[in-house]
Design a protein around this motif. Structure first.
Motif, PDB file in Angstrom:
ATOM      1  N   GLN A   1       1.056  -1.320   0.059  1.00  0.00           N
ATOM      2  CA  GLN A   1      -0.081   0.015  -0.007  1.00  0.00           C
ATOM      3  C   GLN A   1       0.984   1.338  -0.069  1.00  0.00           C
ATOM      4  O   GLN A   1       0.695   2.319  -0.849  1.00  0.00           O
ATOM      5  CB  GLN A   1      -1.066  -0.098   1.109  1.00  0.00           C
ATOM      6  CG  GLN A   1      -2.152  -1.006   0.982  1.00  0.00           C
ATOM      7  CD  GLN A   1      -2.711  -1.418   2.324  1.00  0.00           C
ATOM      8  OE1 GLN A   1      -2.352  -0.660   3.308  1.00  0.00           O
ATOM      9  NE2 GLN A   1      -3.980  -2.010   2.173  1.00  0.00           N
TER      10      GLN A   1
ATOM     11  N   SER B   1       1.935   1.904  -3.244  1.00  0.00           N
ATOM     12  CA  SER B   1       0.982   2.511  -4.222  1.00  0.00           C
ATOM     13  C   SER B   1       0.741   3.967  -4.002  1.00  0.00           C
ATOM     14  O   SER B   1       0.548   4.685  -4.894  1.00  0.00           O
ATOM     15  CB  SER B   1      -0.275   1.776  -3.599  1.00  0.00           C
ATOM     16  OG  SER B   1      -0.333   0.223  -4.249  1.00  0.00           O
TER      17      SER B   1
ATOM     18  N   MET C   1      -4.995  -7.055  -2.300  1.00  0.00           N
ATOM     19  CA  MET C   1      -4.595  -5.719  -2.475  1.00  0.00           C
ATOM     20  C   MET C   1      -5.626  -4.773  -1.782  1.00  0.00           C
ATOM     21  O   MET C   1      -5.175  -3.460  -1.345  1.00  0.00           O
ATOM     22  CB  MET C   1      -4.296  -5.166  -3.857  1.00  0.00           C
ATOM     23  CG  MET C   1      -2.860  -5.663  -4.381  1.00  0.00           C
ATOM     24  SD  MET C   1      -1.613  -5.376  -3.201  1.00  0.00           S
ATOM     25  CE  MET C   1      -1.507  -3.619  -2.976  1.00  0.00           C
ATOM     26  N   ARG C   2      -6.754  -5.010  -1.677  1.00  0.00           N
ATOM     27  CA  ARG C   2      -7.800  -4.189  -1.162  1.00  0.00           C
ATOM     28  C   ARG C   2      -8.401  -4.829   0.279  1.00  0.00           C
ATOM     29  O   ARG C   2      -9.428  -4.036   0.426  1.00  0.00           O
ATOM     30  CB  ARG C   2      -8.790  -4.008  -2.012  1.00  0.00           C
ATOM     31  CG  ARG C   2      -8.348  -3.584  -3.538  1.00  0.00           C
ATOM     32  CD  ARG C   2      -9.458  -2.852  -4.424  1.00  0.00           C
ATOM     33  NE  ARG C   2      -8.810  -2.498  -5.582  1.00  0.00           N
ATOM     34  CZ  ARG C   2      -9.101  -3.250  -6.782  1.00  0.00           C
ATOM     35  NH1 ARG C   2      -9.695  -4.436  -6.766  1.00  0.00           N
ATOM     36  NH2 ARG C   2      -8.522  -2.689  -7.981  1.00  0.00           N
TER      37      ARG C   2
ATOM     38  N   TRP D   1      -6.434   8.992  -6.929  1.00  0.00           N
ATOM     39  CA  TRP D   1      -6.535   7.822  -6.315  1.00  0.00           C
ATOM     40  C   TRP D   1      -7.398   6.719  -7.033  1.00  0.00           C
ATOM     41  O   TRP D   1      -6.880   5.562  -7.183  1.00  0.00           O
ATOM     42  CB  TRP D   1      -6.758   7.847  -4.727  1.00  0.00           C
ATOM     43  CG  TRP D   1      -6.784   6.504  -4.166  1.00  0.00           C
ATOM     44  CD1 TRP D   1      -7.926   5.517  -3.808  1.00  0.00           C
ATOM     45  CD2 TRP D   1      -5.602   5.761  -3.920  1.00  0.00           C
ATOM     46  NE1 TRP D   1      -7.333   4.539  -3.274  1.00  0.00           N
ATOM     47  CE2 TRP D   1      -5.935   4.480  -3.311  1.00  0.00           C
ATOM     48  CE3 TRP D   1      -4.305   5.820  -4.275  1.00  0.00           C
ATOM     49  CZ2 TRP D   1      -5.131   3.325  -3.020  1.00  0.00           C
ATOM     50  CZ3 TRP D   1      -3.469   4.823  -3.942  1.00  0.00           C
ATOM     51  CH2 TRP D   1      -3.883   3.619  -3.545  1.00  0.00           C
TER      52      TRP D   1
ATOM     53  N   ALA E   1      -5.269   5.368  -9.931  1.00  0.00           N
ATOM     54  CA  ALA E   1      -4.466   4.541  -9.611  1.00  0.00           C
ATOM     55  C   ALA E   1      -4.866   3.093  -9.035  1.00  0.00           C
ATOM     56  O   ALA E   1      -4.265   2.199  -9.256  1.00  0.00           O
ATOM     57  CB  ALA E   1      -3.497   5.202  -8.627  1.00  0.00           C
ATOM     58  N   ASP E   2      -6.248   3.249  -8.131  1.00  0.00           N
ATOM     59  CA  ASP E   2      -6.531   2.310  -7.419  1.00  0.00           C
ATOM     60  C   ASP E   2      -7.073   0.850  -8.339  1.00  0.00           C
ATOM     61  O   ASP E   2      -6.981  -0.221  -8.091  1.00  0.00           O
ATOM     62  CB  ASP E   2      -7.931   2.586  -6.554  1.00  0.00           C
ATOM     63  CG  ASP E   2      -8.305   1.527  -5.573  1.00  0.00           C
ATOM     64  OD1 ASP E   2      -7.345   0.898  -4.986  1.00  0.00           O
ATOM     65  OD2 ASP E   2      -9.571   1.358  -5.558  1.00  0.00           O
TER      66      ASP E   2
ATOM     67  N   THR F   1      -3.802  -1.254  -8.287  1.00  0.00           N
ATOM     68  CA  THR F   1      -2.898  -1.392  -7.122  1.00  0.00           C
ATOM     69  C   THR F   1      -2.755  -2.636  -6.881  1.00  0.00           C
ATOM     70  O   THR F   1      -1.849  -3.215  -6.003  1.00  0.00           O
ATOM     71  CB  THR F   1      -3.766  -0.696  -5.871  1.00  0.00           C
ATOM     72  OG1 THR F   1      -5.044  -1.194  -5.882  1.00  0.00           O
ATOM     73  CG2 THR F   1      -3.624   0.683  -6.006  1.00  0.00           C
TER      74      THR F   1
ATOM     75  N   ILE G   1       0.779  -3.998  -7.951  1.00  0.00           N
ATOM     76  CA  ILE G   1       2.112  -3.531  -7.583  1.00  0.00           C
ATOM     77  C   ILE G   1       2.923  -4.464  -6.629  1.00  0.00           C
ATOM     78  O   ILE G   1       3.912  -4.293  -6.767  1.00  0.00           O
ATOM     79  CB  ILE G   1       1.898  -2.023  -6.985  1.00  0.00           C
ATOM     80  CG1 ILE G   1       3.238  -1.225  -6.901  1.00  0.00           C
ATOM     81  CG2 ILE G   1       1.453  -2.490  -5.447  1.00  0.00           C
ATOM     82  CD1 ILE G   1       3.173   0.141  -6.463  1.00  0.00           C
TER      83      ILE G   1
END
Length: 520
Positions: A354, A357, A415-416, A453, A456-457, A460, A463
């Motif tokens: 994160q 990111s 990732m989330r 964001w 980019a999200d 993510t 990454i």
């Protein structure tokens, strides 16, 4: 070396290993030379095999973190598994060597409370092991004096002096370190002297290391050292005084003062490790060298139009003839630690991804609003610790969220899962505001961090896989640097015996490979 198909016992074997590494690395130069802060801005994931990224974006975080350690999963594509396995086979083994089976007279003695005072676990482990290795080498070559190069606060020098009873010179470029070393040594000496009086074993105080502040290590300096008496009265010598000592002893033709030396370096930074090896070859008075390098990012590198023969990379004639350059990003990457990655754990690993990111998304902000700043490769400081503490507090306060996180992880959503999208956007905003402050930049009036964001999200989840695949190249790049140093010594002929050993526990000290060379 049993688990590795490559060997480096001879110059020819080392060169074969180096060529294999270079042949493997060339197709991945785009990955090696990438700067991950540009991940979103340059869409770096598009350069990686699409099948790999498609597979890894849904992989569990703990499995992704194991990629640099050479661990693969059965359901991964064959080409990805081959990539990871090849990296592992090309990397110098890092498992701690059985020193008793390899080196003669190694006597690994635990450090006393007095000698280990002020050391953290890592430093204590390193000094404990390296001092025993150096002492073994000193005995094998019969050299009376050890020179601790880049001595810092003198931990290694003091253990070699007080515990192993060797004559020691501690050299460092910082006068402050010399002052600290002397003060610490005086306290230890006082303790040992009191112990001796109490036990009735005599009143003679133990010797303390001689400290020298000197910015340049050279054969001339060491030759002067061999002519300087190392009694306590000479502990105030500095680098410039060595020349005077050399002149005095030479004029007196006092051959009895001449002595031989062993150079020792515990993580001598950047080019200093390289200088140790070159000085060993140039100065006949140095009978052996024990070097554990670090900070490859600080190595000087010979460019194609640079004729400098004293650069930190490449050292060996063999590698110079191959013309394979590294560059700063590659040298940075060589400092990565697979053991540290695998030891992060799921939560810390996710937070690490994160943070990358956030930094990469902030690069998009800079690119749009402050493109002139990007030219300077801006550093915004280490904000990761504060963010991790914030995440840990939030996890402790909301245990239900932690349970949900773990369930999501089991369902392979890497990732989330630690925070909601709104929380992540809020955290990203705080990250950016702090970064603007550190860079002394004004907050742009038309800045929409929420939109940045969201852009980019969408990527993510890529990454973590990208960073791990790239980090896996670190061990091979470090191996190349180490093999270059080894081959430099092997090229000097049969008068030099040299080995390369992983002497520390890599989970405690990732830069654990020592190069040990002796004159025959």
């Amino acid at each position: 070396m049993k688990s590795n198909k490559y060997s480096c016992n001879t110059r020819a074997e080392t060169l074969e290993w180096i060529i294999a590494i270079i042949d493997f690395l060339k197709p991945f130069s785009f990955l090696i030379n990438a700067h991950v802060v540009n991940f979103f801005k340059d869409k770096q994931w598009e350069a990686v095999d699409e099948v790999w990224m498609s597979c890894l974006k849904d992989e569990k975080p703990e499995n992704i973190l194991l990629i640099p350690s050479g661990v693969v999963q059965d359901h991964w594509p064959a080409s990805l598994k081959e990539f990871v396995h090849t990296l592992r086979s090309l990397s110098f083994p890092r498992e701690q060597a059985d020193l008793h089976a390899i080196l003669a007279d190694v006597d690994l003695v635990p450090l006393s409370t007095v000698l280990s005072q002020g050391m953290n676990l890592k430093k204590k482990h390193e000094v404990e092991v390296l001092s025993s290795v150096v002492s073994s080498v000193v005995k094998s070559v019969g050299a009376p004096t050890v020179v601790d190069v880049g001595a810092g606060q003198g931990y290694l020098a003091q253990v070699l002096s007080f515990q192993y009873k060797h004559s020691v010179v501690a050299i460092d470029s910082s006068s402050h370190h010399g002052t600290v070393t002397d003060a610490r040594a005086a306290r230890i000496r006082k303790h040992f002297a009191a112990q001796m009086r109490k036990s009735g074993s005599g009143n003679k105080c133990p010797d303390v290391p001689m400290t020298i502040t000197c910015r340049v290590l050279s054969s001339e300096m060491l030759k002067a050292l061999t002519n300087v008496p190392l009694e306590k009265s000479d502990t105030d010598f500095n680098g410039s005084a060595l020349n005077e000592g050399q002149s005095r002893s030479q004029s007196a033709s006092d051959a009895n003062r001449l002595c031989s030396l062993v150079l020792a370096g515990l993580h001598a930074c950047g080019d200093l490790s390289v200088t140790m090896l070159r000085t060993f070859m140039e100065c006949e008075e140095v009978k052996a060298v024990v070097s554990v390098g670090c900070c490859y990012n600080l190595l000087s590198e010979k460019s194609s139009d640079d004729s400098c023969s004293k650069c930190g990379y490449p050292m060996s004639a063999g590698l110079k003839s191959l013309g394979f350059s590294l560059g700063k990003n590659a040298r940075d990457l060589a400092c990565q630690s697979a053991e540290r990655w695998s030891g992060l754990g799921e939560d810390a690993g996710l937070q690490n991804f994160q943070l990358h990111s956030f930094r990469a998304a902030f690069q998009m902000v800079l690119s749009k609003h402050y493109p002139e700043v990007l030219v300077t490769s801006p550093s915004i400081g280490r904000q990761g610790k504060a963010f991790r503490r914030q995440q840990q507090r939030k996890s402790l306060e909301t245990p239900a969220a932690v349970d949900t996180t773990r369930k999501d992880t089991d369902d392979k959503k890497p990732m989330r899962q630690t925070s909601s999208n709104s929380d992540m956007c809020s955290s990203f905003e705080k990250f950016c505001l702090s970064a603007f402050s550190r860079l002394n930049l004004e907050h742009p009036l038309d800045l929409d961090l929420n939109a940045t964001w969201k852009e980019a999200d969408a990527f993510t989840e890529l990454i973590g896989p990208y960073w791990s695949i790239r980090a896996a190249l670190g061990a091979v790049l470090e191996t190349l640097i180490l093999l270059d140093r080894l081959m430099f010594l092997q090229e000097q002929g049969d008068s030099i015996k040299v080995v390369m050993l992983p002497i520390f526990d890599p989970t405690i000290s990732p830069r654990n490979v020592a190069i040990i060379a002796k004159r025959l």
